[in-house]
Structure formats: C-alpha cells, structure tokens
Design an enzyme around this catalytic site. Structure first.
Site, PDB file in Angstrom:
ATOM      1  CD1 TRP A 324      -2.884   1.578   0.763  1.00 10.21           C
ATOM      2  CD2 TRP A 324      -1.373   2.418   2.178  1.00 10.21           C
ATOM      3  NE1 TRP A 324      -3.310   2.832   1.129  1.00 10.21           N
ATOM      4  CE2 TRP A 324      -2.403   3.373   2.002  1.00 10.21           C
ATOM      5  CE3 TRP A 324      -0.315   2.730   3.035  1.00 10.21           C
ATOM      6  CZ2 TRP A 324      -2.397   4.607   2.644  1.00 10.21           C
ATOM      7  CZ3 TRP A 324      -0.322   3.956   3.679  1.00 10.21           C
ATOM      8  CH2 TRP A 324      -1.344   4.871   3.475  1.00 10.21           C
ATOM      9  CG  HIS A 325       3.504   2.449   3.216  1.00  9.07           C
ATOM     10  ND1 HIS A 325       2.877   1.504   3.987  1.00  9.07           N
ATOM     11  CD2 HIS A 325       3.554   3.565   3.981  1.00  9.07           C
ATOM     12  CE1 HIS A 325       2.570   2.034   5.173  1.00  9.07           C
ATOM     13  NE2 HIS A 325       2.962   3.278   5.192  1.00  9.07           N
ATOM     14  N   GLY A 326       3.815   1.666  -1.355  1.00 10.92           N
ATOM     15  CA  GLY A 326       4.446   1.942  -2.639  1.00 10.92           C
ATOM     16  C   GLY A 326       4.464   0.717  -3.527  1.00 10.92           C
TER      17      GLY A 326
END
Length: 473
Positions: A324-326
């Site tokens: 989700w972060h990257g």
C-alpha cells in the site's frame, strides 16, 4: 499544495479561515467543501472529475445497499463498491508495477520488452480509497447510517486537512461532526488546534527538512563512497526525518481539524520509544494500523485462529501494508520485514524484551532504522547495497557536517526518546488535549504558537528544500 508551502500558509489558509469563521453554521460545510475542492484541484485538477464521479457512484451504491431488504442484495452493492474502489486504486497505483515486472519476465524469457503509456498516480488516492471503503463497510456493518446529504458525504471524502496524507478517519469517527460540530466550536479548541498546527509545522520545517537534506545527499552517494559510520548516519537522519515529517504533517492536519471543529484521531504517539515492533505499530501511523486491523486482519480471522494461521495472517497484512505504501519491491520487502518481527515478537522476542525492560527500546529502534533503509531506497537493489555498507562498509572518520545538522539531529533524538519517561508522555497528552484552558495556559499556548509559526515561516522563506515524503503515497 502541502501545508508547509508558502502558498498554503500565506494565502490559502488565512483566506479559508476568514471565510469559514465569518460563515454562519449552516454554510460552514459549504465553505469547507469548496475550499477542499480548490485545495485538491491546485495539484490534481486532471483527476478531480474522476474522483468526483467515483464519489457519486459510491454514494448511490451505498444508498441502494442501505435500502435493500434482501441480504444478498446488500452484499451485491457492498461488493460492487469495494471492487470499484480497489480497481481504481489498483489501476492508478499498481498498473506500472505489474507491467514493469511482466516486461522484465518477458525479456528474461527471450521476448521483447513491453511498452505502455505510464499511468500517472493521482494525489492522495491511497487515503481517498481507504476512506471510501470505510464508509461502505461501516454502513454495511450497521455501525452508522449513511449520510442523507451527498454534499456531506463529499465533504467527508474530500475534507482537505486529512485528504492528502491522513490521518485515515473512519466514517463513524466523525459521522456526527459532519452535520453538527458546535460542541467543539469553542475558542479553547481553536487555540489548541492552532498550537497543534504550529507544533506540526515546526517539526516539519525546523527538524525534518534539515535532516532530510543530509539524508538525501548520503543516500544519493555511490555505495563505494559510504563507510559504515556514514551509512548509519544517513539511515538515522532519515529515520528521524520521516518521523518528524509525517507526524508533523499529521499534527497540522489534526490541528486544522480542531480549528474547524472536527476531532480527528491521533496518528502518532512517540513511536521511537516503542519496546517492540508490535508496540511500534501501535504508535506509528496509528490510523493505518487500526484500518488494517479492523478491515483486513480481523476478517482474516484475527487472533481466533491457530498459531500458524495467525502468523500467516500477520505477515499477509504487513506485506499488503508495505505494498500500500508503494508499488515497488523494496516496499513489499519492508512490509515483510516488519511482519517477520511481529511474528518473532509472538514467538519469543516479547519475553526477551520484558526481561530487559526499557533497554528494549534500543534493539527496537535499530530494527526500525534498518527497515527505513528499505523504505527510503529507490529500489530493492539500492536498499541491499546500502545495507551492505552499513554492516560491512569499513570504519572511516566521518566527513564534516554543519553544526546546525548535529544540533538538529541531537534535538530530534532528544524529542523522540524523552517520552520514554512516563511523566513526560503524560505531560504531552495533557498539553495537546487543551479542551478547557485557564487564562495563563491560554496565554502560554498563544505565545508558543506565535514563536513556532514565526520561526517556521522564517526557515521556509530561507530555504528551497521542502519535500513531503508521504505526498507520493
């Protein structure tokens, strides 16, 4: 537009607050919504129509879901809403990642590299998606009735203080405040909110930016030029930069919310005094952790499954959190790295940490520093090369760094670890609450806020280095 930009601080915010405070109660939502749309349009105008269309479709689907009397009809509308939102996130955030990897596999098998038009990532889509999902699921679970007004729903999704980088506000947490927040519309709340905004701006501008400039320079060096001490210094500088950058932005968002009468949830709580990675995730990006727990971990079975299944669930949740972060392998590995330590905590580490007490802050902090290298590096290969220098780069004297850098680094470390003293942490909580302020305390907060804002504004005007790490998520 970010909160620490001169455009926001000197033009957008004063203009908005003037209109918001002058507007009667029945028009405050309209002023906040128009400001939020303008705030988003400044940096994301090409995507505004798409975002608005997705909000309209979600609003209609949830209304149908709420009125449905047949259970499978409700599930159908729930599924449609979830698929729509996840598909939108998947396309914009992950299409490039999967096509790049497919192209690499194809090339390795002797085929030609794939070509495609790069998909541009809309600002704030990750937070935007999570909040639409929480609205859908909260209504489906019966936690809250859906909003009757489309405009109130649009305001919940687009509200500018939390739209770009959170905190992730679950619908039921502010459902009542979207229609009536007069209980929090007091001078004390506004003053406490302005003080919180000043603290956040100072954390971002006076600490994170100074450390970030050196962290960027050190991470950009060729690995061969990094001795072990220099590599560790860069990693530690980034560790404090990301904390003061992101927690500072959350402070500003929470402060703006309080000025407007909203009560946003806390997002950070002195993360680096954690005594285990388990505790770290109860203190770091708290609203993301709670979202993952309530909408992913518990539906997977939570703690009510066999130990082996529980470990798989924990790892799955944190790998997805990393993703989700990257959309890159280093983020996935970062998530797996934290998931591994969460499993180790449950296997034996927590028992070890209990024996050594407060000293467990040290190994926990070192684990987070190593993890941030994976998070900061441009690729997984770059992260591994950097880590190799940290653990085998040889011992060489550090080159010259300015007195300002060392002073800010010491300040960041002091502010991060002083909360390990329970009395200090309790004092912080009381200071930030500020619900009923006596006159001396109100004067003190006002003076402190003025000093923080003046110092931060001066630093902003004197430097062109002002990135915001979570802006790209």
């Amino acid at each position: 537009m970010v909160f620490s930009s001169t455009l926001f601080l000197f033009y957008f915010l004063p203009g908005f607050l003037l209109l918001y405070f002058l507007a009667p109660h029945r028009l405050k939502n309209a002023v906040a919504l128009l400001a939020s749309l303008g705030f988003y349009a400044w940096g994301g105008l090409p995507f505004l129509a798409l975002f608005l269309a997705s909000v309209v479709v979600n609003f209609v689907l949830i209304r149908f879901m709420d009125r449905a009397t047949v259970p499978w009809h409700k599930r159908l509308y729930l599924t449609l809403s979830i698929v729509l939102n996840v598909a939108m996130l998947f396309y914009f955030k992950y299409a490039n990642f999967f096509l790049e990897n497919a192209s690499a596999v194809n090339t390795a098998l002797g085929g030609a590299a794939l070509t495609w038009q790069k998909v541009v990532l809309p600002i704030g889509i990750s937070f935007f998606t999570f909040e639409k999902l929480t609205y859908t699921i909260d209504v489906y679970r019966g936690v809250n009735r859906p909003l009757r007004s489309f405009w109130d729903f649009l305001l919940y999704i687009m509200l500018f203080p939390k739209m770009i980088a959170g905190p992730i506000v679950r619908f039921h947490e502010i459902a009542g405040q979207l229609t009536d927040r007069r209980a929090f519309d007091t001078v004390d709340h506004k003053l406490a909110g302005l003080f919180r905004f000043g603290i956040g701006l100072a954390k971002k501008v006076l600490i994170a930016n100074v450390l970030g400039a050196e962290a960027d320079r050190l991470f950009a060096l060729p690995p061969a030029e990094l001795s072990a001490p220099l590599a560790w210094l860069g990693a530690v500088a980034y560790t404090f930069q990301i904390y003061f950058d992101f927690s500072g932005y959350s402070d500003m968002a929470i402060g703006l919310g309080r000025i407007m009468g909203f009560q946003f949830p806390e997002n950070f709580n002195n993360s680096y005094v954690s005594r285990s990675i388990t505790e770290f995730w109860q203190r770091w990006h708290i609203t993301l952790g709670r979202w993952m727990r309530d909408y992913l971990y518990i539906p997977l079975g939570g703690n009510r499954v066999s130990p082996s299944r529980l470990y798989v669930n924990l790892w799955t949740v944190f790998i997805l959190s990393g993703f989700w972060h990257g959309a890159a392998w280093n983020f996935i590995v970062w998530g797996a790295f934290h998931g591994l330590f969460l499993v180790l905590d449950r296997l034996f580490l927590l028992r070890v940490y209990q024996r050594i007490g407060a000293l467990s802050i040290v190994p926990t902090f070192l684990v987070t520093v190593v993890g941030w290298v994976m998070f900061r590096a441009e690729s997984l290969g770059a992260a591994l090369a950097y880590l190799q220098r940290m653990f085998g780069g040889g011992l060489s004297p550090l080159p010259y760094f300015t007195t300002e850098f060392w002073a800010v680094l010491a300040l960041a470390a002091g502010c991060s670890f002083v909360a390990a003293l329970p009395r200090v942490e309790r004092w912080q909580v009381g200071l930030l609450a500020g619900e009923r302020l006596a006159l001396p305390r109100a004067v003190g907060l006002s003076v402190a806020t003025a000093v923080l804002l003046v110092l931060s504004a001066g630093a902003l005007l004197g430097s062109s280095f002002n990135p915001f790490i979570y802006f790209r998520f």
